[in-house]
Enzyme design. Structure first.
Site, PDB file in Angstrom:
ATOM      1  N   TYR A 144       0.991  -1.228  -0.125  1.00 44.85           N
ATOM      2  CA  TYR A 144       0.270   0.014  -0.070  1.00 44.85           C
ATOM      3  C   TYR A 144       0.831   1.090  -0.070  1.00 44.85           C
ATOM      4  O   TYR A 144       1.862   1.214   0.823  1.00 44.85           O
ATOM      5  CB  TYR A 144      -0.964   0.001   1.281  1.00 44.85           C
ATOM      6  N   ASP A 239       9.362   2.591  -0.296  1.00 45.86           N
ATOM      7  CA  ASP A 239       8.372   3.168   0.548  1.00 45.86           C
ATOM      8  C   ASP A 239       8.772   2.997   1.968  1.00 45.86           C
ATOM      9  O   ASP A 239       8.497   1.732   2.380  1.00 45.86           O
ATOM     10  CB  ASP A 239       7.139   2.814   0.125  1.00 45.86           C
ATOM     11  N   LYS A 267       4.933   9.092   8.632  1.00 43.06           N
ATOM     12  CA  LYS A 267       4.744   8.587  10.119  1.00 43.06           C
ATOM     13  C   LYS A 267       5.911   9.077  11.110  1.00 43.06           C
ATOM     14  O   LYS A 267       5.791  10.255  11.525  1.00 43.06           O
ATOM     15  CB  LYS A 267       4.727   7.133  10.017  1.00 43.06           C
TER      16      LYS A 267
END
Ligand code: HOZ
Length: 428
Positions: A144, A239, A267
């Site tokens: 994702y 990622d 994050k």
């Protein structure tokens, strides 16, 4: 029957917010029931509006590596807010955070700050296309990379949990530029290079998958991906929105010794405030405006609060022994979980890399999306609720990661293992 405060709030929320939530997986649709509305968090614990306390392994889906309300983060946020919350102009702290990121991730010569992981990945793909002059990209089933059109193809996380891995509303023409390979299967990648010579701008992947549950890269897989991209003039995008400054001080690229061309982040680098970033080799980053012809901008990019929280978080993580401690605590937890599942005779596989982990209701091994999907998700739902009853907060989906923070103590871990054993009894 008297509704709990969370139940009343959830009912009211559904009148004003689609599904009552601002991100689908929070709705508990996959596991059933009502999500507790969280009132506050401190260290490794959260409390809901009804006063229930939980040991937290969600960690806001990854950013809270220092736990909730870390005193140094709270202090810098107060101080920063007093001086202004947004200027839409350069600030000194942006330079500090950019330097911390570049020194932590040696493949990153320069970095552009944005406001979410979605933005970071979307921009990184645009940059790869601008740099190579090619349109196609390869992603992996179950990975994702946020919810940009073209990346929501066979996507993990909430999209997978809710059975819409390829979202409605994504034009077929966008999706056709995305080639979907199988994680940990280099042949599935080679096939695309043979069929699409000199057309693939980039491969994007999570170097440790975290959005189909945690799936580590097989030995040599990342190296093979590095080689095939180099051989074909294709850029490699890691990622590291979840793994960056999580699996080690130099991210997954440091842990596995593989250097990508571009890295996306989010994050942890925002310490719990909205942030994202993409960075990489200088010659590639030079295509970004104002230096080059690839446009990307943002009103709240480099926001003072997010940047300040990020600086403090990365600085705290540099204290000697921090990653070792995260690793030791996480190992203690996953060994305890393995033991508890074994004693309860429930087939399971626990995957862990550093302080990210997933317990799959599946005898395993879980090495890719088809393995993860073979897990007993109905059982996971029952386990999830039993854990809530026990006062442990985990992701409301089999296809997500759990996170240990520096705020967890040995006592938290041991209490969790006892609670898991108690929860498993109710599943048999
Ligand atoms: N995409 C996030 C999990 N990998 C979910 C974020 C959220 O619901 O807060």
């Amino acid at each position: 029957m008297q509704l709990s405060k969370s139940e009343s709030l959830f009912a009211e929320a559904q009148n004003y917010i689609p599904g009552g939530v601002n991100s689908p997986v929070r709705s508990f649709k996959a596991v059933g029931g009502t999500p507790p509305f969280i009132a506050r968090g401190q260290g490794a614990h959260v409390w809901d509006v009804d006063g229930n306390e939980y040991i937290d392994y969600l960690g806001s889906w990854g950013p809270l590596v220092l736990g909730h309300s870390h005193p140094a983060v709270v202090e810098i946020l107060k101080k920063t807010a007093e001086g202004g919350t947004s200027f839409g102009a350069p600030i000194e702290q942006e330079v500090v955070l950019a330097k911390l990121i570049c020194s932590g991730l040696p493949s990153v010569d320069s970095v552009r700050l944005v406001s979410s992981g979605t933005e970071a990945c979307m921009s990184a793909i645009r940059m790869a296309r601008a740099f190579t002059g090619r349109d196609k990209i390869i992603k992996f089933a179950g990975c994702y990379h946020g919810h940009a059109d073209g990346l929501l193809v066979k996507a993990g996380s909430g999209a997978l949990t809710h059975g819409i891995p390829t979202s409605a509303g994504v034009p077929e023409s966008y999706a056709s530029e995305t080639l979907v390979a199988e994680y940990n299967d280099i042949e599935s990648v080679e096939k695309f290079f043979l069929a699409n010579p000199k057309s693939i701008a980039a491969i994007i992947l999570e170097p440790v998958a975290g959005n189909m549950g945690v799936v580590p890269p097989a030995d040599g897989f990342l190296q093979e991906i590095r080689k095939i991209t180099q051989d074909n003039g294709t850029l490699l995008i890691f990622d590291e929105v979840i793994t960056g400054f999580r699996v080690g001080p130099n991210g997954a690229q440091g842990l596995f010794g593989v250097t990508p061309d571009i890295t996306t982040m989010g994050k942890i680098i925002g310490g719990g405030l909205p942030v994202g970033a993409y960075g990489g080799r200088k010659d590639i980053m030079d295509v970004v405006a104002p230096l080059g012809a690839m446009y990307q901008a943002g009103t709240l990019s480099g926001n003072p609060l997010a940047v300040s929280a990020g600086i403090i978080t990365l600085t705290e993580l540099q204290k000697p022994g921090t990653f070792e401690r995260l690793d030791t605590l996480s190992q203690r937890l996953t060994e305890g979980l393995t033991d508890a599942f074994h004693k309860a005779e429930i087939p399971s596989t626990i995957n862990r890399v550093g302080s990210m982990f997933t317990g799959f209701f599946n005898p395993g091994p879980v090495a890719g999306l088809s393995d993860a999907e073979a897990s007993d998700t109905e059982m996971y739902g029952r386990y999830f609720h039993a854990m809530q009853e026990q006062g442990v907060y985990i992701a409301p989906s089999q296809f997500e990661a759990g996170f240990v923070s520096t705020a967890h103590t040995e006592a938290d871990i041991d209490a969790t293992i006892s609670k898991v054993s108690a929860a498993l009894i109710s599943l048999r």
